[in-house]
Enzyme design. Structure first.
Site, short mmCIF file in Angstrom:
data_model
loop_
_atom_site.label_atom_id
_atom_site.label_comp_id
_atom_site.label_asym_id
_atom_site.label_seq_id
_atom_site.Cartn_x
_atom_site.Cartn_y
_atom_site.Cartn_z
N CYS A 69 0.85 -1.20 0.00
CA CYS A 69 0.00 0.00 0.00
C CYS A 69 0.88 1.25 0.00
CB CYS A 69 -0.92 0.00 1.22
SG CYS A 69 -2.08 1.38 1.27
N CYS A 151 -1.39 8.33 7.10
CA CYS A 151 -2.70 7.95 6.57
C CYS A 151 -3.64 7.59 7.71
CB CYS A 151 -2.55 6.77 5.61
SG CYS A 151 -1.64 7.18 4.11
N CYS A 154 -3.80 3.99 9.23
CA CYS A 154 -2.54 3.47 9.79
C CYS A 154 -1.97 4.35 10.88
CB CYS A 154 -1.52 3.29 8.67
SG CYS A 154 -2.09 2.19 7.36
N CYS A 179 7.60 4.09 5.59
CA CYS A 179 6.70 3.80 4.46
C CYS A 179 7.45 3.32 3.23
CB CYS A 179 5.87 5.03 4.11
SG CYS A 179 6.87 6.41 3.50
#
Length: 195
Positions: A69, A151, A154, A179
């Protein structure tokens, strides 16, 4: 970081990675800051829509494969930008993660491009002092107890007194603190130099 850039040269392009999963407050804050400091903010998105980012069971990838993702929404959209620029300025701090602690103020991200981390040796206390000194507005979620904001799915509120690490509010419960922007995007140059 954005305040420093606005004082130095507000024509420097600021690329805003809009993952499609950000808090609405983050979008509003981006709009407020870019207007206040007259910044050249350019939104960047994944080439895959949110609906395309689901696994075979119909669950969003952030629930089943958060690394992929992050790749789709952060790393992949940055690749063409980095290929077209020779300097990438970012606000990472060495006190945030073990990965960042090992970074240099300047380091390559490709054969021709460098990453510049002007705030690498700043501490959280120095950031707080700078915010106070320059009356910099805070992200609206700061007041709600968020220590590190990414995000929405998360990111969690954490008790910093108990956990002690602001980055633990991201991908809580997973063995993940980055990330990929500050890891995956520098691997190709590291591999090519070893060969």
């Amino acid at each position: 970081m954005l305040h420093l850039i606005s004082r130095f040269d507000n024509s420097i392009p600021i690329y805003f990675l809009n993952t499609g999963f950000l808090f609405p407050e983050t979008i509003q804050f981006k709009d407020e800051i870019s207007k206040r400091w007259d910044l050249k903010v350019i939104s960047v998105r994944s080439s895959q829509s949110r609906i395309q980012q689901k696994n075979e069971q119909g669950r969003f990838l952030y629930t089943s494969d958060p690394d992929y993702c992050c790749y789709l929404n952060k790393v992949q959209p940055m690749e063409p930008l980095l290929a077209s620029h020779d300097v990438w300025i970012n606000g990472v701090r060495a006190d945030q993660t073990a990965v960042r602690k090992n970074m240099a103020e300047e380091q390559p991200y490709s054969e021709t491009g460098i990453r510049y981390h002007p705030m690498l040796r700043w501490t959280k206390a120095m950031i707080e002092s700078y915010i106070q000194e320059h009356s910099i507005p805070r992200h609206p979620l700061d007041r709600q107890g968020y220590e590190s904001i990414g995000c929405e799915p998360c990111t969690r509120k954490i008790d910093l007194d108990i956990l002690g690490d602001e980055r633990l509010s991201r991908w809580f419960g997973l063995n993940k603190t980055e990330c990929g922007l500050h890891t995956d995007l520098i691997k190709p140059i590291q591999k090519s130099r070893k060969e």
